[in-house]
Design a protein around this motif. Structure first.
Motif, PDB file in Angstrom:
ATOM      1  N   ILE A  17       0.677  -1.180  -0.032  1.00  0.00           N
ATOM      2  CA  ILE A  17      -0.190  -0.188   0.017  1.00  0.00           C
ATOM      3  C   ILE A  17       1.074   1.172  -0.038  1.00  0.00           C
ATOM      4  CG2 ILE A  17      -1.566   1.473   1.218  1.00  0.00           C
ATOM      5  CD1 ILE A  17      -2.650  -1.440   2.360  1.00  0.00           C
ATOM      6  N   ASP A  18       0.734   2.255  -1.187  1.00  0.00           N
ATOM      7  CA  ASP A  18       1.415   3.204  -1.113  1.00  0.00           C
ATOM      8  C   ASP A  18       0.705   4.620  -0.631  1.00  0.00           C
ATOM      9  OD1 ASP A  18       3.748   2.335  -1.864  1.00  0.00           O
ATOM     10  OD2 ASP A  18       3.494   2.364  -4.024  1.00  0.00           O
ATOM     11  N   SER A  19      -0.828   4.480  -0.769  1.00  0.00           N
ATOM     12  CA  SER A  19      -1.505   5.672  -0.722  1.00  0.00           C
ATOM     13  C   SER A  19      -3.011   5.037  -0.085  1.00  0.00           C
ATOM     14  CB  SER A  19      -1.928   6.287  -1.769  1.00  0.00           C
ATOM     15  OG  SER A  19      -2.499   5.557  -2.775  1.00  0.00           O
ATOM     16  N   MET A  20      -3.240   6.022   1.045  1.00  0.00           N
ATOM     17  CA  MET A  20      -4.561   5.476   1.786  1.00  0.00           C
ATOM     18  C   MET A  20      -5.159   7.073   1.770  1.00  0.00           C
ATOM     19  SD  MET A  20      -3.736   3.070   4.638  1.00  0.00           S
ATOM     20  CE  MET A  20      -5.264   2.814   4.893  1.00  0.00           C
ATOM     21  N   ALA A  21      -6.444   6.735   1.934  1.00  0.00           N
ATOM     22  CA  ALA A  21      -7.258   7.949   2.715  1.00  0.00           C
ATOM     23  C   ALA A  21      -8.203   7.322   3.665  1.00  0.00           C
ATOM     24  CB  ALA A  21      -8.359   8.592   1.457  1.00  0.00           C
ATOM     25  N   VAL A  22      -8.496   8.189   4.694  1.00  0.00           N
ATOM     26  CA  VAL A  22      -9.521   8.090   5.697  1.00  0.00           C
ATOM     27  C   VAL A  22     -10.503   9.035   5.904  1.00  0.00           C
ATOM     28  CG1 VAL A  22      -9.466   7.424   8.292  1.00  0.00           C
ATOM     29  CG2 VAL A  22      -7.476   6.761   7.120  1.00  0.00           C
ATOM     30  N   VAL A  23     -11.582   8.579   5.859  1.00  0.00           N
ATOM     31  CA  VAL A  23     -13.072   9.281   6.235  1.00  0.00           C
ATOM     32  C   VAL A  23     -13.286   9.295   7.525  1.00  0.00           C
ATOM     33  CG1 VAL A  23     -14.954   9.991   5.152  1.00  0.00           C
ATOM     34  CG2 VAL A  23     -13.360   9.262   3.628  1.00  0.00           C
ATOM     35  N   GLY A  24     -13.431  10.258   8.253  1.00  0.00           N
ATOM     36  CA  GLY A  24     -13.758  10.297   9.770  1.00  0.00           C
ATOM     37  C   GLY A  24     -14.703  11.614  10.072  1.00  0.00           C
ATOM     38  N   MET A  25     -15.377  11.602  11.050  1.00  0.00           N
ATOM     39  CA  MET A  25     -16.256  12.654  11.479  1.00  0.00           C
ATOM     40  C   MET A  25     -15.619  13.002  13.103  1.00  0.00           C
ATOM     41  SD  MET A  25     -18.485  13.367   9.148  1.00  0.00           S
ATOM     42  CE  MET A  25     -19.384  14.532  10.097  1.00  0.00           C
TER      43      MET A  25
ATOM     44  N   ILE B 132     -10.509   4.090   3.678  1.00  0.00           N
ATOM     45  CA  ILE B 132     -11.140   3.510   4.914  1.00  0.00           C
ATOM     46  C   ILE B 132     -12.215   4.597   5.167  1.00  0.00           C
ATOM     47  CG2 ILE B 132     -10.846   2.760   7.113  1.00  0.00           C
ATOM     48  CD1 ILE B 132      -7.982   1.689   6.371  1.00  0.00           C
ATOM     49  N   ASP B 133     -13.397   4.127   5.355  1.00  0.00           N
ATOM     50  CA  ASP B 133     -14.501   4.819   5.778  1.00  0.00           C
ATOM     51  C   ASP B 133     -14.689   4.601   7.616  1.00  0.00           C
ATOM     52  OD1 ASP B 133     -16.806   6.644   6.154  1.00  0.00           O
ATOM     53  OD2 ASP B 133     -18.041   4.596   5.725  1.00  0.00           O
ATOM     54  N   LEU B 134     -14.395   5.705   8.136  1.00  0.00           N
ATOM     55  CA  LEU B 134     -14.917   5.636   9.571  1.00  0.00           C
ATOM     56  C   LEU B 134     -15.901   6.245  10.003  1.00  0.00           C
ATOM     57  CD1 LEU B 134     -11.210   5.279  10.891  1.00  0.00           C
ATOM     58  CD2 LEU B 134     -12.796   3.477  10.511  1.00  0.00           C
ATOM     59  N   SER B 135     -16.531   6.973   9.138  1.00  0.00           N
ATOM     60  CA  SER B 135     -17.716   7.879   9.358  1.00  0.00           C
ATOM     61  C   SER B 135     -18.975   7.087  10.015  1.00  0.00           C
ATOM     62  CB  SER B 135     -18.219   8.797   8.200  1.00  0.00           C
ATOM     63  OG  SER B 135     -18.624   8.092   7.233  1.00  0.00           O
ATOM     64  N   GLN B 136     -19.036   5.868   9.518  1.00  0.00           N
ATOM     65  CA  GLN B 136     -20.115   4.837   9.777  1.00  0.00           C
ATOM     66  C   GLN B 136     -21.551   5.531   9.496  1.00  0.00           C
ATOM     67  OE1 GLN B 136     -19.021   4.499  14.151  1.00  0.00           O
ATOM     68  NE2 GLN B 136     -18.474   2.354  13.769  1.00  0.00           N
ATOM     69  N   GLY B 137     -21.477   6.204   8.403  1.00  0.00           N
ATOM     70  CA  GLY B 137     -22.805   6.586   7.708  1.00  0.00           C
ATOM     71  C   GLY B 137     -23.533   7.586   8.462  1.00  0.00           C
ATOM     72  N   SER B 138     -22.587   8.453   9.295  1.00  0.00           N
ATOM     73  CA  SER B 138     -23.375   9.503  10.039  1.00  0.00           C
ATOM     74  C   SER B 138     -23.706  10.756   9.330  1.00  0.00           C
ATOM     75  CB  SER B 138     -22.312  10.016  11.217  1.00  0.00           C
ATOM     76  OG  SER B 138     -21.072  10.420  10.571  1.00  0.00           O
ATOM     77  N   VAL B 139     -23.350  11.231   8.109  1.00  0.00           N
ATOM     78  CA  VAL B 139     -23.412  12.298   7.420  1.00  0.00           C
ATOM     79  C   VAL B 139     -23.516  11.980   5.859  1.00  0.00           C
ATOM     80  CG1 VAL B 139     -23.075  13.902   9.190  1.00  0.00           C
ATOM     81  CG2 VAL B 139     -21.256  13.220   7.188  1.00  0.00           C
ATOM     82  N   MET B 140     -24.244  12.592   5.212  1.00  0.00           N
ATOM     83  CA  MET B 140     -24.322  12.222   3.516  1.00  0.00           C
ATOM     84  C   MET B 140     -23.070  12.887   2.986  1.00  0.00           C
ATOM     85  SD  MET B 140     -26.470  11.119   1.535  1.00  0.00           S
ATOM     86  CE  MET B 140     -26.464  11.027  -0.258  1.00  0.00           C
ATOM     87  N   GLU B 141     -22.375  13.910   3.557  1.00  0.00           N
ATOM     88  CA  GLU B 141     -21.260  14.348   3.034  1.00  0.00           C
ATOM     89  C   GLU B 141     -19.993  13.384   2.753  1.00  0.00           C
ATOM     90  OE1 GLU B 141     -23.115  15.765   5.638  1.00  0.00           O
ATOM     91  OE2 GLU B 141     -23.679  17.652   4.460  1.00  0.00           O
ATOM     92  N   ALA B 142     -19.966  12.352   4.114  1.00  0.00           N
ATOM     93  CA  ALA B 142     -19.053  11.524   4.030  1.00  0.00           C
ATOM     94  C   ALA B 142     -19.555  10.552   2.705  1.00  0.00           C
ATOM     95  CB  ALA B 142     -19.013  10.592   5.229  1.00  0.00           C
TER      96      ALA B 142
END
Length: 180
Positions: free
Chosen positions: A29-37, A114-124
């Motif tokens: 893995i060279d590149s990652m993105a993490v989405v969180g709230m 990696i989505d760590l927002s757990q579906g809390s907002v539509m923006e994620a």
């Protein structure tokens, strides 16, 4: 943002811009993105520590897309250059990205998101749909199944630490080049 309209448009976007998911081995893995709230301080602290740990592991690019429900917290946030804060004002009412902080999202093909927002907002969800990541992972949610390639069923366990532990274990440790 009008959620039903935005969700419909996201599905249309994914239908018109198909991508073939391809899993990258954990040790390549060279590149990652993490989405969180940044909903509460405790879970945000856990997620931001995980992002720092990923950066210490030697992954070349680890971008953090962090969402804020509060406009004041969004404006006061001082992150690193690899942090991309967003708020509902970062999007149009139809779900299009209107923020310069999120410009790199659609042009960067991350190995894993990696989505760590757990579906809390539509923006994620918009961030997940617009990303060109090769593999997208997060917690299981039947309403968001069209957004993710790999989902972990947490069986009503909402602790973000457990989700991070399981995602990290499956994506980084079990998925290696020398695995049987």
């Amino acid at each position: 943002m009008l959620k039903p309209l935005a969700k419909y448009l996201l599905k249309q976007h994914l239908k018109n811009h198909p991508r073939r998911p391809s899993l990258v081995h954990g040790d390549l893995i060279d590149s990652m993105a993490v989405v969180g709230m940044a909903d509460d301080d405790q879970s945000f602290g856990v997620v931001s520590e995980y992002v720092k740990e990923l950066r210490r592991r030697g992954i070349k690019t680890v971008d953090f897309y962090v969402g804020f429900k509060s406009k004041k917290l969004f404006e006061d946030y001082k992150g690193s250059l690899k942090d991309h804060p967003f708020h509902s004002s970062s999007f149009s009412w139809m779900g299009n990205i209107d923020s310069t902080d999120l410009d790199s999202l659609e042009s960067t093909a991350y190995d894993i998101l990696i989505d760590l927002s757990q579906g809390s907002v539509m923006e994620a969800d918009v961030i997940l749909a617009k990303s060109k990541a090769k593999w997208k992972a997060g917690s299981k949610n039947s309403d968001r199944a069209f957004l993710l390639d790999f989902m972990i069923d947490m069986k009503e366990d909402s602790d973000i630490r457990n989700l991070i532990h399981h995602l990290d274990k499956y994506l980084m440790n079990f998925n290696k080049m020398n695995a049987a």
